[in-house]
Scaffold this motif. Structure first.
Motif, short mmCIF file in Angstrom:
data_model
loop_
_atom_site.label_atom_id
_atom_site.label_comp_id
_atom_site.label_asym_id
_atom_site.label_seq_id
_atom_site.Cartn_x
_atom_site.Cartn_y
_atom_site.Cartn_z
N GLY A 48 0.79 -1.23 0.00
CA GLY A 48 0.00 0.00 0.00
C GLY A 48 0.82 1.27 0.00
O GLY A 48 0.26 2.37 -0.10
N CYS A 165 -5.03 -6.82 3.58
CA CYS A 165 -5.92 -5.73 3.19
C CYS A 165 -5.87 -4.59 4.21
O CYS A 165 -5.88 -3.41 3.83
CB CYS A 165 -7.36 -6.23 3.07
SG CYS A 165 -7.63 -7.31 1.67
N THR A 166 -5.83 -4.95 5.49
CA THR A 166 -5.77 -3.93 6.53
C THR A 166 -4.47 -3.13 6.42
O THR A 166 -4.47 -1.90 6.55
CB THR A 166 -5.87 -4.57 7.93
OG1 THR A 166 -7.06 -5.35 8.00
CG2 THR A 166 -5.91 -3.50 9.02
N VAL A 168 -2.65 -2.64 3.70
CA VAL A 168 -2.79 -1.77 2.51
C VAL A 168 -3.66 -0.56 2.85
O VAL A 168 -3.30 0.59 2.56
CB VAL A 168 -3.42 -2.54 1.33
CG1 VAL A 168 -3.76 -1.59 0.19
CG2 VAL A 168 -2.48 -3.64 0.84
N SER A 169 -4.78 -0.81 3.51
CA SER A 169 -5.75 0.25 3.80
C SER A 169 -5.19 1.27 4.78
O SER A 169 -5.37 2.48 4.60
CB SER A 169 -7.04 -0.36 4.36
OG SER A 169 -7.62 -1.21 3.39
N PHE A 172 -2.81 3.41 2.89
CA PHE A 172 -3.56 4.34 2.05
C PHE A 172 -4.08 5.53 2.86
O PHE A 172 -3.94 6.68 2.45
CB PHE A 172 -4.76 3.63 1.41
CG PHE A 172 -4.45 2.91 0.12
CD1 PHE A 172 -3.16 2.64 -0.26
CD2 PHE A 172 -5.48 2.49 -0.71
CE1 PHE A 172 -2.88 1.97 -1.46
CE2 PHE A 172 -5.22 1.82 -1.90
CZ PHE A 172 -3.92 1.57 -2.27
N ILE A 173 -4.68 5.22 4.03
CA ILE A 173 -5.35 6.26 4.81
C ILE A 173 -4.35 7.17 5.51
O ILE A 173 -4.41 8.40 5.39
CB ILE A 173 -6.34 5.64 5.82
CG1 ILE A 173 -7.50 4.98 5.06
CG2 ILE A 173 -6.88 6.69 6.79
CD1 ILE A 173 -8.37 4.07 5.91
N CYS A 284 -4.42 -1.68 -7.43
CA CYS A 284 -3.97 -1.40 -6.06
C CYS A 284 -2.85 -0.37 -6.04
O CYS A 284 -2.89 0.60 -5.28
CB CYS A 284 -3.52 -2.70 -5.40
SG CYS A 284 -2.87 -2.51 -3.73
N THR A 302 -9.66 6.84 -2.58
CA THR A 302 -8.69 5.94 -1.96
C THR A 302 -9.15 5.49 -0.58
O THR A 302 -9.00 4.32 -0.22
CB THR A 302 -7.31 6.63 -1.86
OG1 THR A 302 -6.88 6.98 -3.18
CG2 THR A 302 -6.28 5.73 -1.22
N TYR A 305 -12.04 3.04 -0.96
CA TYR A 305 -11.41 1.78 -1.43
C TYR A 305 -10.79 1.03 -0.26
O TYR A 305 -11.00 -0.17 -0.08
CB TYR A 305 -10.35 2.17 -2.47
CG TYR A 305 -9.43 1.08 -2.98
CD1 TYR A 305 -9.45 0.73 -4.33
CD2 TYR A 305 -8.50 0.45 -2.16
CE1 TYR A 305 -8.58 -0.24 -4.84
CE2 TYR A 305 -7.64 -0.51 -2.64
CZ TYR A 305 -7.68 -0.85 -3.98
OH TYR A 305 -6.82 -1.81 -4.47
N ALA A 306 -10.01 1.76 0.56
CA ALA A 306 -9.27 1.15 1.67
C ALA A 306 -10.21 0.52 2.69
O ALA A 306 -9.99 -0.61 3.15
CB ALA A 306 -8.39 2.21 2.34
N GLN A 309 -12.28 -2.75 1.21
CA GLN A 309 -11.62 -4.04 1.07
C GLN A 309 -11.43 -4.74 2.41
O GLN A 309 -11.52 -5.96 2.51
CB GLN A 309 -10.29 -3.90 0.32
CG GLN A 309 -9.18 -3.20 1.03
CD GLN A 309 -7.87 -3.30 0.24
OE1 GLN A 309 -7.73 -4.09 -0.68
NE2 GLN A 309 -6.90 -2.50 0.64
#
Length: 464
Positions: A48, A165-166, A168-169, A172-173, A284, A302, A305-306, A309
């Motif tokens: 991410g 996923c967490t 990546v998220s 992102f955040i 991604c 974004t 999205y984050a 997922q």
């Protein structure tokens, strides 16, 4: 009648007590899974990182688009090296030892990125974090599958994907408010937790049995199943299976082409091809730029999205062992195809100057539909099935090669995505949709259902 009611009242606390005892017995299994999936979170942090950091890194270090594309794709190139090396390392020094090596590479890589003054240090750091990420992607689901009871194996292995996923998220955040150097430092945190936690949990019982360390094998299995659990049947089944495998010669790369392993290799490798060549890493890695090109606010898109997922993947975990692997894969692939087609229509309308108000709406619905559908099955299921499908004597070689195939696909897609979008934006997503349609055909015709079976039963059915 009265006695029946009394029996029911007496039985209910007894059932609750047994369930509580069962939960208490499995606490070491849950702790071990938590420590392992810290590596999955570290993986997600690596994956991410590039999207929120792209603009700032290019500006601060004066990188061209080609230089940044190289930086982005080096992660997956490093992951290919990690995938090749992790199988033999995990077989030699154990699953815990392999996870320690992965953590160390990630820490070194993040520090190199943090202190980078130019593209060379930046690329070296990206390569090192990629190595750690590729190694984690192989060893974490293998370790969880080998320690989990069969009734919880699918759900616990799916935690691997939830934490990816967490990771990546979160990147992102928090990447929308932190500088790219500070964001790199946050990647060290899950690696440190994993490294320290590995001193508190047992090694994989199946690996210990394979290495002939029988006392440690029984102690590890007892620790994972609870001090009051009867492990005799499970221990005997594992020992019997490993003794059968011991009579087979040590697996080499060419052994993967033997007839008896052909189906498990085809399934494991095929699912990795389907997962990656359907376009996930293009979307991604470059989510922000896709939203911008479609005319939707990149930061808002974004963050949505984050969050989406993580929520979808988490909701999916409890049903893996009830719905089964195959139905989830088929539902997921169908949704991904629809998402690709919606994004393609959006870019087609934009290119031809048609329905400008519909362009951002279709793009956002398509991207969110794609990532939601991917998270519902295609993200986790190939790793779950891979951890189940290979016999233990070829698991190191076959698992490492399957992970290599996965990361080659990730590299190919992440490196070519920007060039494909420059060539034909809507054509890019038509290609991804076609690949995912082929994936549906592959799952229907080749992939077996593995829910509710022991690893030994699965491998006997597939390779027998």
């Amino acid at each position: 009648m009265g006695n029946g009611g009394g029996d029911g009242e007496a039985r209910e606390p007894l059932v609750q007590k047994k369930l509580a005892e069962k939960e208490e017995q499995l606490w070491m299994g849950y702790l071990s899974t938590f420590v392992a999936v810290c590596g999955s979170f570290a993986f997600g942090s690596c994956a991410g990182y590039s999207s929120p950091a792209q603009a700032a890194i290019r500006e601060d270090l004066s990188l061209s688009l080609a230089e940044f594309s190289l930086f982005g794709s080096l992660l997956t190139f490093g992951a290919m090296i990690g995938a090749i090396m992790c199988g033999p390392i995990a077989d030699l020094v154990g699953r815990k030892g392999a996870m320690r090596v992965s953590s160390a590479f990630c820490v070194v890589g993040w520090l190199a990125i943090f202190f980078a003054k130019g593209p060379v240090a930046l690329d070296i750091g990206r390569l090192a974090t990629g190595y750690g990420m590729g190694a984690f992607s192989y060893v974490v689901p293998i370790f969880i599958a080998e320690i989990a009871p069969k009734t919880f194996r699918g759900a616990l292995t799916t935690l691997n994907q939830i934490l990816i996923c967490t990771g990546v998220s979160v990147a992102f955040i928090i990447g929308t408010v932190l500088t790219w150097r500070v964001l790199a430092l946050t990647g060290i945190i899950p690696c440190a937790i994993s490294f320290i936690g590995l001193f508190c949990i047992p090694e994989s019982p199946r690996w210990l049995a394979k290495m002939g360390r029988h006392t440690e094998f029984e102690a590890a299995l007892k620790s994972l199943r609870g001090k009051n659990a009867d492990i005799s049947h499970e221990a005997a089944e594992i020992q019997e299976y490993i003794e059968t495998l011991e009579r087979l010669p040590k697996a080499k790369m060419l052994d993967l082409f033997q007839r008896r392993y052909q189906r498990s290799v085809l399934i494991g490798f095929g699912l990795m091809v389907v997962q990656q060549f359907g376009g996930i890493n293009g979307i991604c890695f470059y989510a922000s730029s896709i939203f911008e090109q479609a005319g939707f606010p990149a930061t808002t898109g974004t963050i949505i999205y984050a969050v989406l997922q993580v929520v979808i993947t988490a909701l999916n975990a409890p049903i893996v062992d009830r719905a089964g692997r195959k139905p989830l894969l088929l539902v997921s692939l169908t949704g991904v195809v629809i998402g690709c087609l919606l994004i393609a229509v959006s870019f087609y309308l934009k290119v031809h100057g048609m329905a400008p108000d519909a362009v951002p709406i279709l793009a956002v619905v398509g991207i969110l539909g794609y990532i939601g559908s991917f998270s519902a099955g295609l993200g986790a299921m190939p790793w779950v099935v891979m951890s189940e499908i290979f016999p233990i004597n070829i698991k190191g070689v076959a698992g490492g090669m399957a992970t290599l195939v996965n990361w080659f696909g990730a590299w190919a897609v992440s490196y070519t995505f920007n060039f494909l979008m420059s060539w034909n934006s809507f054509g890019t997503f038509i290609i991804y949709a076609a690949i995912n349609v082929l994936g549906i055909v592959f799952v229907i015709t080749i992939v077996p259902e593995t829910k509710g079976k022991t690893l030994e039963q699965i491998q006997a059915a597939v390779n027998g």
